[in-house]
Design an enzyme around this catalytic site. Structure first.
Site, short mmCIF file in Angstrom:
data_model
loop_
_atom_site.label_atom_id
_atom_site.label_comp_id
_atom_site.label_asym_id
_atom_site.label_seq_id
_atom_site.Cartn_x
_atom_site.Cartn_y
_atom_site.Cartn_z
N ARG A 95 -26.37 4.85 34.60
CA ARG A 95 -25.78 3.69 33.76
C ARG A 95 -25.10 4.58 32.80
O ARG A 95 -25.43 5.65 31.99
CB ARG A 95 -26.68 2.93 33.26
CG ARG A 95 -26.79 1.71 33.57
CD ARG A 95 -28.29 0.82 33.41
NE ARG A 95 -28.62 0.83 32.00
CZ ARG A 95 -29.47 -0.02 31.61
NH1 ARG A 95 -30.39 -0.69 32.26
NH2 ARG A 95 -29.78 -0.20 30.14
N ARG A 136 -33.67 -10.57 21.72
CA ARG A 136 -33.86 -9.18 21.53
C ARG A 136 -33.62 -9.38 19.83
O ARG A 136 -33.82 -8.10 19.24
CB ARG A 136 -32.65 -8.38 21.73
CG ARG A 136 -32.82 -7.26 22.72
CD ARG A 136 -31.66 -6.74 23.19
NE ARG A 136 -31.62 -5.48 23.72
CZ ARG A 136 -31.73 -4.99 25.09
NH1 ARG A 136 -32.03 -6.05 26.00
NH2 ARG A 136 -31.92 -3.82 25.37
N LYS A 193 -39.11 -2.60 32.27
CA LYS A 193 -39.00 -4.03 32.41
C LYS A 193 -38.59 -4.37 33.63
O LYS A 193 -38.92 -5.24 34.47
CB LYS A 193 -38.06 -4.48 31.02
CG LYS A 193 -38.80 -4.33 29.80
CD LYS A 193 -37.82 -4.80 28.85
CE LYS A 193 -36.52 -4.31 28.60
NZ LYS A 193 -36.54 -2.92 28.18
N ARG A 234 -30.51 3.30 20.82
CA ARG A 234 -31.07 2.12 21.48
C ARG A 234 -32.44 2.06 20.93
O ARG A 234 -33.14 1.06 20.97
CB ARG A 234 -31.06 2.30 23.16
CG ARG A 234 -29.84 1.76 23.66
CD ARG A 234 -29.28 2.25 25.04
NE ARG A 234 -30.42 1.84 25.95
CZ ARG A 234 -30.43 2.06 27.33
NH1 ARG A 234 -29.68 3.32 27.54
NH2 ARG A 234 -31.14 1.68 28.15
N ARG A 240 -33.13 8.15 34.92
CA ARG A 240 -32.76 6.77 35.88
C ARG A 240 -31.71 6.98 36.51
O ARG A 240 -30.73 7.34 36.37
CB ARG A 240 -32.91 5.64 34.93
CG ARG A 240 -32.64 4.20 35.57
CD ARG A 240 -32.60 3.07 34.82
NE ARG A 240 -32.27 3.00 33.55
CZ ARG A 240 -32.53 2.41 32.67
NH1 ARG A 240 -33.31 1.46 32.72
NH2 ARG A 240 -31.91 2.57 31.36
P1 AP5 Z 1 -36.56 0.63 33.93
O1 AP5 Z 1 -37.42 -0.59 34.69
O2 AP5 Z 1 -35.32 0.27 34.50
O3 AP5 Z 1 -36.82 0.13 32.49
P2 AP5 Z 1 -36.32 -1.03 31.49
O4 AP5 Z 1 -37.33 -1.40 30.37
O5 AP5 Z 1 -35.71 -1.92 32.07
O6 AP5 Z 1 -35.08 -0.20 30.60
P3 AP5 Z 1 -33.65 -0.76 30.11
O7 AP5 Z 1 -32.99 0.62 29.73
O8 AP5 Z 1 -32.93 -1.37 31.27
O9 AP5 Z 1 -33.78 -1.52 28.88
P4 AP5 Z 1 -32.88 -1.87 27.87
O10 AP5 Z 1 -33.62 -2.80 27.18
O11 AP5 Z 1 -32.44 -0.73 27.10
O12 AP5 Z 1 -31.65 -2.25 28.57
P5 AP5 Z 1 -30.73 -3.66 29.07
O13 AP5 Z 1 -30.29 -3.63 30.41
O14 AP5 Z 1 -31.79 -4.91 28.68
O15 AP5 Z 1 -37.22 1.90 34.07
C1 AP5 Z 1 -36.86 3.07 33.33
C2 AP5 Z 1 -36.83 4.15 34.31
O16 AP5 Z 1 -38.39 4.58 34.32
C3 AP5 Z 1 -36.74 4.06 35.75
O17 AP5 Z 1 -35.61 5.09 36.17
C4 AP5 Z 1 -37.89 3.97 36.34
O18 AP5 Z 1 -37.72 4.28 37.72
C5 AP5 Z 1 -38.82 4.50 35.57
N1 AP5 Z 1 -40.10 3.98 35.60
C6 AP5 Z 1 -40.67 2.61 35.27
N2 AP5 Z 1 -41.60 2.44 35.67
C7 AP5 Z 1 -42.34 3.66 35.52
C8 AP5 Z 1 -43.63 3.98 35.72
N3 AP5 Z 1 -44.91 3.16 35.40
N4 AP5 Z 1 -43.96 5.45 35.58
C9 AP5 Z 1 -42.83 6.50 35.68
N5 AP5 Z 1 -41.50 6.06 35.71
C10 AP5 Z 1 -41.41 4.64 35.78
O19 AP5 Z 1 -29.86 -3.68 27.97
C11 AP5 Z 1 -28.61 -2.63 27.83
C12 AP5 Z 1 -27.75 -2.87 26.72
O20 AP5 Z 1 -27.04 -4.23 26.86
C13 AP5 Z 1 -28.32 -3.18 25.43
O21 AP5 Z 1 -28.28 -1.90 24.88
C14 AP5 Z 1 -27.34 -3.97 24.60
O22 AP5 Z 1 -26.29 -3.22 24.25
C15 AP5 Z 1 -27.01 -4.98 25.75
N6 AP5 Z 1 -27.88 -6.24 25.56
C16 AP5 Z 1 -28.56 -6.57 26.76
N7 AP5 Z 1 -29.44 -7.79 26.24
C17 AP5 Z 1 -28.98 -8.03 24.91
C18 AP5 Z 1 -29.27 -9.04 24.27
N8 AP5 Z 1 -30.14 -9.79 24.46
N9 AP5 Z 1 -28.72 -9.09 22.96
C19 AP5 Z 1 -27.75 -8.23 22.36
N10 AP5 Z 1 -27.43 -7.16 23.37
C20 AP5 Z 1 -28.00 -7.36 24.69
MG MG Z 2 -33.78 -3.04 32.59
#
Ligand code: AP5
Ligand code: MG
Length: 216
Positions: free
Chosen positions: A160, A88, A13, A171, A127
């Site tokens: 992270r 979410r 994402k 997660r 990552r």
């Molecule tokens: P990346 O693009 O970083 O993946 P992502 O989908 O953004 O993954 P996240 O871990 O950020 O998602 P998340 O939903 O768990 O975290 P968030 O920050 O929202 O890519 C991942 C890796 O893969 C990278 O190393 C990249 O280089 C590689 N990659 C990408 N594309 C690729 C490809 N095509 N091929 C190969 N490799 C590739 O949330 C974190 C925490 O915050 C949650 O757990 C929760 O506690 C809290 N939180 C956030 N939002 C809310 C909400 N709305 N409500 C409640 N809690 C929340």
């Molecule tokens: Mg992300």
């Protein structure tokens, strides 16, 4: 473009958001990034969010919804935005409907990045992110030019706190039980556009552009 980007943890994402934001010239609103910034700044919000995030649990809806409402009310969101990591839960999606209704804004699409669980753990554990500007990398899939150094700003690359194998399992569970049902919710509104998240990062972006009808 008023967009939501969805997909399990590690689906890409944030990676795709960087391209979408630039191409459509819209703000990228990531609740995860907002929480991480608050943790870094040690604000009250950060102190509250920290314990949930480090366990891989969700920050309570009451906190998250208010944060997004405030952000979407800013003038830079009038002509478009990309929500990443929000909504979410079903209550968050319902609250978002109300916020957008009050702001007289209609969503254009929900981009769903589809990636099997078997690939996600490796993506998350490998990552690395820039401590200064937040740019994302991967130790094998998306290497920086120089090990441990951000290509964009020269900052140090770190892992992270919630990118451990133990936390990832939780997660993924939380995603399947609380967030995945949103696909059905948005499918009913005919907004979901699913893209295969396996393959070359630029190719995936091209496919997203095609799905949005913006690749001339
Ligand atoms: P990346 O693009 O970083 O993946 P992502 O989908 O953004 O993954 P996240 O871990 O950020 O998602 P998340 O939903 O768990 O975290 P968030 O920050 O929202 O890519 C991942 C890796 O893969 C990278 O190393 C990249 O280089 C590689 N990659 C990408 N594309 C690729 C490809 N095509 N091929 C190969 N490799 C590739 O949330 C974190 C925490 O915050 C949650 O757990 C929760 O506690 C809290 N939180 C956030 N939002 C809310 C909400 N709305 N409500 C409640 N809690 C929340
Ligand atoms: Mg992300």
């Amino acid at each position: 473009m008023k967009l939501i980007i969805m997909g399990p943890p590690g689906a890409g994402k944030g990676t795709q958001a960087a391209y979408i934001k630039k191409y459509y010239n819209i703000p990228h609103i990531s609740t995860g990034d907002m929480f991480r910034e608050a943790i870094k700044e040690e604000t009250d919000l950060g102190l509250e969010a920290k314990s949930y995030i480090e366990k891989g649990a969700l920050v309570p809806d009451s906190v998250t919804i208010g944060l997004v409402e405030e952000r979407l009310s800013k003038s830079d969101c009038k002509d478009g935005f990309l929500l990443d990591g929000f909504p979410r839960t079903i209550p968050q999606a319902k609250a978002l409907d109300e916020i957008l209704h009050n702001l007289k804004i209609k969503l254009d699409a929900v981009i769903n990045i589809s990636v099997p669980d078997s690939v996600l753990v490796d993506r998350i554990v490998g990552r690395r992110v820039c401590k200064n500007c937040g740019a994302g990398y991967h130790i094998h899939n998306q290497k920086p030019r120089q090990d441990g150094v951000c290509d964009v700003c020269g900052g140090p690359l770190i892992q992270r706190k919630d990118d451990t194998e133990e936390t990832v399992v939780n997660r993924l569970k939380v995603y399947s039980s609380q967030t995945k049902p949103l696909l059905e919710y948005y499918d009913k509104a005919k907004l979901v556009k699913t893209v295969n998240g396996i393959g070359d990062i630029q190719e995936i972006f091209k496919n997203i552009q095609n799905l949005l009808g913006g690749n001339e």
